[in-house]
Design an enzyme around this catalytic site. Structure first.
Site, short mmCIF file in Angstrom:
data_model
loop_
_atom_site.label_atom_id
_atom_site.label_comp_id
_atom_site.label_asym_id
_atom_site.label_seq_id
_atom_site.Cartn_x
_atom_site.Cartn_y
_atom_site.Cartn_z
N ASP A 105 9.57 1.24 -9.24
CA ASP A 105 8.45 1.52 -10.15
C ASP A 105 7.21 1.99 -9.39
O ASP A 105 6.39 2.72 -9.93
CB ASP A 105 8.09 0.23 -10.91
CG ASP A 105 9.30 -0.39 -11.58
OD1 ASP A 105 9.38 -0.33 -12.82
OD2 ASP A 105 10.19 -0.92 -10.87
N HIS B 283 8.75 -3.65 -13.35
CA HIS B 283 9.70 -3.87 -12.25
C HIS B 283 11.13 -3.57 -12.70
O HIS B 283 12.07 -4.06 -12.10
CB HIS B 283 9.63 -5.31 -11.73
CG HIS B 283 8.36 -5.63 -11.00
ND1 HIS B 283 7.16 -5.76 -11.65
CD2 HIS B 283 8.11 -5.84 -9.69
CE1 HIS B 283 6.22 -6.06 -10.77
NE2 HIS B 283 6.76 -6.09 -9.57
N SER C 285 0.86 -1.19 0.00
CA SER C 285 0.00 0.00 0.00
C SER C 285 0.89 1.24 0.00
O SER C 285 0.95 1.98 0.97
CB SER C 285 -0.89 0.00 1.25
OG SER C 285 -0.07 -0.17 2.40
#
Lengths: 343, 514
Positions: free
Chosen positions: A88, A132, A62
């Protein structure tokens, strides 16, 4: 921090975190999967939660709220280090940065500071695919009142991280993923390998490399972080194969952008190439090119060349990824294409 | 042979810790037996042997190992174990990666051309062409005063200079008035004896049995020609300072020898149309030395504007070419002008049509293959081929003692066959020998007497005295003991054709059975 035995980037970062935690009680670290025994996706936090169970916190996936938690902790006098597992995903937290973290100090008339560090692994060449593998530093370059620091394998990585934690400003600390596995190569007797090296600036030094001991050079290449080894390989190839001598400037502080050392080098060499792993448009090189042509138009004998990733997404397949990302050959070609490089 | 490889367990890590070996290196292991403990990022795991055999460990304990690497072999047989060991021994030193190279390509090429060892250069940073140029200038400055122009600072290491090189400078001095008044065409027209007489009369030192062939000319301020030298027909020898030729050396028809100083050893065999000279042959450094027993093939060309040193027993075969300078455009426009010596160390060989460029040096017993182009140095004992010549191996291979004996013993069979094919009457082979013209020819590994005269014995080793009427060719000691007639000469010639040159020498085959 320097030790006699060769150390890889991940070891230096890990040892530095342990040292920082031992030194300061106000530092806390949190992020995804950072607890032992896993110790983080790249093992940078290995052993830290066993040693400091109350100060190392694992979090849900989160990122937006993690940035908010870090901001709150920093406002309340702690020194949070936030590990974003893959850089990212800083994008999820950028609203907190743009509309909060970077603004609080001025909005509250210097009554507060937000001394947090966001550690973000960036970069590709590992086959991790489109989401990624990116180098998103350029998203941060235009945000006022933050500091963006990028470690390279030739910098004192531990000192950079320690300085970032000590910094009163919000700091993004960029760790190229390849740095973890590579051996840190610090200057000895003013040299790294056959290249002469100068180090200047505090607390985030600039390294300048010369193939001739700063007596001559055909071009300056400015770069940072994970592109430094690629650029050093390119300038070494140009020396060995063609006797073309270049200077390389490796910044560790990308923002606020300070280009004195770059301008000094360009005054000696008369040409500039920028090299970054992120995509070309609106990037690090674009900003530097604009600033250097403003400040040193008369020193330049050729247009600034930019080397960067193609403007596209990074494929998972390694050959396609290699094709997308800037290579040694790309740097060699950019330098060789400059006017007056081949005598 | 089985391999134990560290497999990747986790996409994010590149290394694992090889914590502990559970078995000794080279212990016997069973299939499925745990052999080591590896700490990956997620767990500590035991790695099992993939099969039964002897384990060969490639790493120690407590080391970080890159995932995907082989950490041990399991040899399933003694042969496999030997193969693993052999492979480990053969493994060449790791090739210098780009990061380890110090010298630029231009610097390395220039250094090679001048035989400069860059590992001796002490410099922090890259070694560039300019560094090497400075080194060459410094070396020249240091070398010239010491060596004088005759050898111009060229190292004679590995080169046996002919005796003539050491001769006192007054020996063979020719009366300048004779040289001044000499009519070259008239001299050529003289008989050999008349030429020898005229030169001797003017002060030249000329031995017995010298043959200066029809139409030949020999002119120099100093002339020393020893016994049995044969030149020509139509030889032209014109030297600015000295020509000295050792005994029994000979050159075929149409020799042209022009330089400042020519020192030729004894027993040299030169073919026809050998040409020595070319551009700059009158330069102060135009010195040629050729060692004893060297071979110079037909139509070989040797340019001598800088010293050319050819060692003892060198083979410079047909049409090979030595140049000591190039022809170029202006150095001020960046073109190369090179003037440099060429050295062929003792017993080196240059193949048909090979070219030795200015600065070339072939180390002792080195071989340059036909049509190769040599720039720079070919190390001693190596075999080089190509354009430019690159070392691909050794010039000779190691013989076992048994193989050497076997080869030498076979000489008897080969010689026997040759003599029979030539129509000579020979006895059947018995006890490694046969009879011809009443003389026994035989091979013994080690001669310690015990062969009845008359006999010619081939031996690898000679102990004690040689009996009267017996001649022994010591093939490894390269010496003839005792004397003999036509049979000995023929056997010696047979050995010569196998590259075995014997003392006392020089020697030339007077003709005989083969």
């Amino acid at each position: 921090m320097s030790t006699a035995a060769p150390r890889r980037g991940v070891q230096v970062l890990n040892e530095t975190l342990h040292a920082i935690f031992a030194e300061r009680d106000d530092v806390v670290l949190f992020g995804e999967d950072v607890l032992d025994p896993y110790g983080g996706a790249f093992k940078v936090t290995q052993g830290l939660s066993d040693a400091y169970p109350d100060r190392v916190l694992t979090t849900p996936i989160s990122e937006a709220s993690l940035f908010g938690v870090a901001a709150g902790m920093a406002l309340r006098g702690q020194r949070p280090i936030l590990e974003i597992m893959f850089g990212d995903f800083i994008a999820l937290g950028l609203d907190q940065v743009v509309n909060g973290i970077s603004k609080f100090r001025e909005m509250y008339d210097d009554q507060v500071t937000v001394p947090l560090v966001v550690r973000a692994p960036m970069g590709g060449r590992r086959g991790y695919g489109p989401t990624h593998s990116q180098s998103l530093e350029k998203l941060l370059l235009g945000i006022p009142n933050i500091c963006v620091v990028a470690a390279s394998e030739c910098h004192d990585v531990g000192a950079l991280l320690t300085a970032a934690v000590d910094d009163e400003r919000p700091v993004f600390f960029i760790e190229n993923k390849l740095l973890y596995g590579r051996t840190i190569r610090r200057p000895e007797d003013g040299h790294i390998g056959e290249l002469a090296v100068r180090e200047s600036g505090d607390p985030y030094p600039v390294l300048t490399f010369s193939a001739t001991g700063f007596t001559e050079g055909s071009a300056t290449v400015v770069t940072y972080g994970g592109m430094l080894p690629v650029v050093l390989d390119a300038v070494t190839e140009l020396v060995l194969e063609h006797e073309i001598f270049c200077e390389v400037v490796a910044l560790s502080q990308l923002v606020p952008m300070e280009l004195d050392v770059v301008l000094e080098s360009v005054a000696r060499t008369g040409a500039l190439v920028t090299a970054e792993e992120g995509t070309l448009t609106g990037g690090f090189g674009a900003e530097i090119a604009a600033r250097v042509q403003e400040a040193a138009w008369s020193d330049l004998r050729a247009p600034v060349q930019r080397v960067a990733a193609r403007d596209g997404i990074i494929p998972s397949a390694r050959p396609l990824e290699d094709d997308m990302l800037p290579s040694v050959d790309d740097v060699v070609k950019a330098i060789a294409a400059l006017d007056g490089v081949r005598s | 042979m089985l391999e134990i490889v560290l497999t990747r367990e986790d996409a994010n890590t590149e290394y694992a810790l090889l914590a502990e070996w559970l078995v000794e290196d080279r212990a016997a292991v069973a299939a499925g037996q745990p052999v080591c403990v590896v700490e990956t990022t997620k767990a500590t795991v035991e790695v099992e042997s993939p099969g039964a055999g002897t384990i060969v460990q490639l790493y120690g304990e407590d080391v970080e190992v890159e995932l995907g690497k082989t950490i041990a072999y399991v040899a399933e047989s003694a042969d496999e174990l030997a193969a693993i060991d052999a492979k480990a021994e053969e493994k060449p030193a790791p090739k210098a990666a780009a990061g380890d190279r110090k010298a630029t390509r231009k610097a390395a090429e220039l250094a090679e051309l001048h035989g400069i060892d860059l590992s001796t250069v002490e410099k922090r940073g890259f070694i560039t062409e300019r560094d090497v140029e400075e080194l060459i200038v410094a070396q020249k400055a240091a070398a010239v005063p010491a060596a004088g122009p005759a050898l111009a600072g060229v190292s004679t290491s590995g080169v046996s200079l002919p005796e003539a090189f050491e001769l006192d400078e007054t020996v063979g001095a020719v009366d300048p008035a004779f040289l001044e008044s000499l009519d070259h065409d008239a001299f050529r027209a003289l008989t050999s004896d008349e030429k020898v007489g005229a030169l001797r009369g003017a002060g030249a030192q000329i031995g017995e049995g010298v043959d200066l062939g029809e139409g030949s000319l020999v002119v120099a301020p100093r002339v020393v020609i020893e016994d049995g030298v044969r030149l020509g027909p139509r030889a032209t020898v014109v030297c600015e300072e000295v020509v000295a030729i050792g005994e029994l050396s000979q050159f075929g028809a149409d020799l042209e020898l022009r330089c400042r100083r020519a020192y030729l050893g004894a027993g040299i065999w030169g073919g026809r149309s050998v040409r020595i000279g070319g551009g700059g042959h009158r330069d102060p450094w135009a010195t040629l030395t050729i060692g004893d027993l060297a071979f110079v093939g037909d139509e070989a060309f040797v340019n001598v504007c800088r010293p050319v040193l050819i060692g003892r027993e060198v083979f410079l075969t047909m049409r090979s070419l030595i140049v000591t300078h190039n022809v170029g455009h202006s150095v001020l426009e960046g073109f190369e002008n090179r003037f440099a010596p060429v050295v062929l160390e003792d017993r080196s060989q240059v193949g048909l049509g090979a070219v030795l460029y200015a600065g070339a040096r072939v180390g002792a017993e080195g071989i340059v293959a036909s049509n190769s182009y040599v720039v720079g140095e070919i190390p001693a004992g190596s075999f080089a081929i190509g354009v430019p010549a690159k070392v691909t191996g050794s010039s000779s291979h190691k013989l076992s003692e048994a193989r050497r004996v076997d080869l030498a013993r076979r000489f008897v069979d080969d010689l026997h066959e040759l003599l029979a094919l030539r129509g000579h009457e020979v006895s059947a082979i018995e006890d490694d020998g046969f009879e011809i013209e009443g003389t026994r020819v035989a091979f013994v590994e080690s001669y310690r007497g015990g062969v009845d005269p008359p006999a010619v014995v081939l031996a690898l080793d000679v102990r004690g005295d040689v009996a009267e009427g017996v001649a022994v060719l010591d093939l490894l000691g390269r010496r003839v003991h005792g004397s003999g007639g036509v049979v000995l000469d023929s056997v010696r010639e047979f050995c010569r054709k196998r590259g075995i040159k014997l003392e006392p020498g020089p020697w030339s085959y007077p003709g005989g059975l083969i």
